[in-house]
Design a protein around this motif. Structure first.
Motif, PDB file in Angstrom:
ATOM      1  N   PHE A 327      70.320  15.496  19.784  1.00 15.86           N
ATOM      2  CA  PHE A 327      69.860  16.267  18.647  1.00 15.86           C
ATOM      3  C   PHE A 327      70.916  16.538  17.959  1.00 15.86           C
ATOM      4  O   PHE A 327      71.251  17.422  16.969  1.00 15.86           O
ATOM      5  N   HIS A 334      64.015  22.393  17.632  1.00 21.21           N
ATOM      6  CA  HIS A 334      63.670  21.345  17.986  1.00 21.21           C
ATOM      7  C   HIS A 334      62.451  21.224  19.432  1.00 21.21           C
ATOM      8  O   HIS A 334      62.682  22.355  20.090  1.00 21.21           O
ATOM      9  N   THR A 335      61.491  20.352  19.424  1.00 26.44           N
ATOM     10  CA  THR A 335      60.714  20.403  20.610  1.00 26.44           C
ATOM     11  C   THR A 335      60.970  19.278  21.786  1.00 26.44           C
ATOM     12  O   THR A 335      61.310  18.099  21.272  1.00 26.44           O
ATOM     13  N   ASN A 399      53.515  15.335  19.283  1.00 25.32           N
ATOM     14  CA  ASN A 399      54.518  15.737  18.323  1.00 25.32           C
ATOM     15  C   ASN A 399      55.837  16.261  18.867  1.00 25.32           C
ATOM     16  O   ASN A 399      56.614  16.979  18.379  1.00 25.32           O
ATOM     17  N   THR A 400      55.976  15.795  20.232  1.00 30.34           N
ATOM     18  CA  THR A 400      57.257  16.221  20.795  1.00 30.34           C
ATOM     19  C   THR A 400      58.235  15.334  20.008  1.00 30.34           C
ATOM     20  O   THR A 400      58.178  14.196  19.512  1.00 30.34           O
ATOM     21  N   GLU A 401      59.702  15.529  20.287  1.00 26.08           N
ATOM     22  CA  GLU A 401      60.870  14.884  19.552  1.00 26.08           C
ATOM     23  C   GLU A 401      61.857  14.546  20.857  1.00 26.08           C
ATOM     24  O   GLU A 401      62.411  13.471  20.293  1.00 26.08           O
ATOM     25  N   VAL A 424      54.110  10.831  19.676  1.00 27.71           N
ATOM     26  CA  VAL A 424      55.147  11.890  19.622  1.00 27.71           C
ATOM     27  C   VAL A 424      55.654  11.646  18.116  1.00 27.71           C
ATOM     28  O   VAL A 424      55.338  10.889  17.622  1.00 27.71           O
ATOM     29  N   LYS A 425      56.644  12.704  17.921  1.00 30.38           N
ATOM     30  CA  LYS A 425      57.033  12.758  16.603  1.00 30.38           C
ATOM     31  C   LYS A 425      58.416  11.836  16.467  1.00 30.38           C
ATOM     32  O   LYS A 425      58.713  11.301  15.377  1.00 30.38           O
ATOM     33  N   ARG A 426      59.012  11.936  17.723  1.00 26.30           N
ATOM     34  CA  ARG A 426      60.335  11.191  17.582  1.00 26.30           C
ATOM     35  C   ARG A 426      60.546  10.207  19.064  1.00 26.30           C
ATOM     36  O   ARG A 426      60.196  10.934  19.904  1.00 26.30           O
TER      37      ARG A 426
END
Length: 454
Positions: A327, A334-335, A399-401, A424-426
């Motif tokens: 990150f 952030h998640t 939706n986790t990164e 997931v988000k990322r």
């Protein structure tokens, strides 16, 4: 035979149920009424595959009962197994043996006749000799002729997740006996040792399968368990130290481990690089081993274990650093999802768990951390109540990164990376246990980071 098992935690409850399975009448003893109540109704207050069925079977058969009453225990049997905890002393590396001392003290105050106690707890070398002196002193103060207590040591070698099998089908049985003349009765007369014959009778079905039995002195028996754990810990930390070199050079530690593991002198087991070891045994036992060596004036003999411990803890820091790097150095806003809370699969034990330690560190660094574990959610919540716990893998991934695989549960190893990418988000994953098919995840569009694999 009739026998008691004092201490009904992970070790004691398993041993009690297994002894009932061998055909003995067993009384489990514990100072915790809630634990006794649960076990008496056939409920195991922790997760261990196969144990609930074995416990229920013998509670129902009548071979297995539980009590908080030491008077009942002393009257019930002349053979006793002690499996109480020996946690690390707060603020010290030493083992806390007060619960073992208490068990011997309470029995010695009540026994009538000739009693034999088999210690199973992991203790500092010299404990059995000291407990023999303690028990004999208490019996002598009571002045009862023909009453004695003999303390022998029969260390356990259980693996969480395989405890029932390891108890009923051990790869070896170790028995440590007192030196001649150490056992005296209430009249001060020397008593002949009987522990070996009793243990052989108790374990007859196991020994009939040609299971090796090693009969030695108590000091050697005590050292067998801590030495075995120290060796395993050293092997794990060795491959993790090599993993640090692999990370710096682009080498693959898994292939390297496969290659050196083919050497019969080394072997492949326990050469899995990753987040390192945890749980209630290895970390505590190697630290207690170092502390006891220092007390004996032999601290230099085990100084290498300090580095073993340091390497192990460093792997957790490395994982947290890799997540931060992913990150750009900051986790704020952030998640992160941590898959795993137990220190190993097929367990709900979070003691000294690398997975939970990493989750906590990520949270303290500013990340919103979501944790999922198939069995250890409730125990984890008691240690880190401020983390977010997801009831399913799907909920944990949504939706986790970034995903951190921190415990190598089968459910995590078998996640479909294509399915997971849609949640997931990322799509970034840190495989902290080198347990994922990394090429499949890469092909599905994930940014995959593996410890020690370049």
């Amino acid at each position: 035979m009739r026998l008691t098992v004092i201490g009904t935690g992970y070790l004691g409850a398993t041993h009690a149920a297994a002894m009932a399975e061998l055909g003995h009448e067993v009384l489990g003893v514990d100072v915790d009424p809630a634990k006794v109540e649960a076990l008496s109704s056939g409920r195991v207050p922790f997760f261990e595959p196969g144990l609930p069925e074995l416990l229920s079977k013998h509670v129902e058969s009548g071979r297995l009962r539980f009590t908080t009453d030491y008077d009942e225990a002393a009257a019930f049997a002349n053979v006793h197994f002690v499996g109480v905890g020996t946690p690390q002393v707060k603020g010290s590396y030493a083992a806390d043996v007060r619960y073992v001392d208490a068990a011997i003290t309470e029995l010695s105050r009540r026994v009538v006749g000739k009693h034999v106690v088999f210690g199973k707890s992991t203790v500092p070398v010299g404990t059995a000799t000291r407990l023999q002196q303690l028990g004999s002193k208490i019996v002598a103060e009571r002045g009862l002729e023909d009453t004695s207590i003999e303390v022998a040591w029969n260390p356990e070698f259980l693996r969480e997740g395989f405890a029932v099998k390891d108890t009923l089908e051990p790869d070896r049985v170790v028995l440590g006996l007192q030196k001649p003349g150490a056992i005296v009765d209430g009249a001060g007369r020397e008593v002949e040792a009987s522990a070996e014959a009793i243990l052989r009778e108790c374990f007859a079905p196991i020994l009939e399968r040609n299971t090796p039995i090693i009969v030695t002195d108590t000091a050697t028996a005590e050292l067998v368990k801590v030495s075995a754990n120290a060796f395993l810990a050293t092997k794990i930390s060795f491959i993790n130290a090599v993993s640090e070199i692999c990370e710096s050079t682009g080498a693959d530690v898994t292939t390297l481990a496969d290659a050196i593991g083919m050497d019969a002198r080394i072997g492949r087991r326990f050469l899995n690089a990753g987040l390192g070891f945890g749980g209630g045994c290895l970390p505590k036992d190697i630290r207690a081993f170092m502390a006891r060596a220092g007390e004996l004036g032999a601290d230099q003999a085990l100084t290498f274990l300090r580095e073993v411990d340091a390497i192990n803890m460093r792997r957790r820091e490395k994982a947290v650093d890799l997540v931060k790097e992913s990150f750009g150095g900051s986790l704020l806003g952030h998640t992160v999802t941590v898959l795993g809370a137990a220190f190993k699969p097929d367990s709900d034990d979070v003691r000294d768990s690398p997975a939970l330690s990493i989750a906590g560190s990520l949270s303290l660094a500013g990340a919103a951390v979501v944790v999922h574990d198939p069995q250890a959610m409730e125990t984890a919540k008691r240690v880190f109540p401020t983390l977010d716990y997801a009831p399913t893998i799907e909920d944990a991934l949504r939706n986790t990164e970034m995903v951190v695989v921190a415990t190598e549960w089968k459910q995590f190893r078998e996640i479909d990376p294509v399915w997971a990418k849609d949640l997931v988000k990322r799509a970034a994953v840190l495989d902290g246990r080198n347990c994922l098919p990394s090429q499949e995840w890469s092909d599905a569009g994930w940014d995959v980071t593996c410890l020690g694999r370049g």
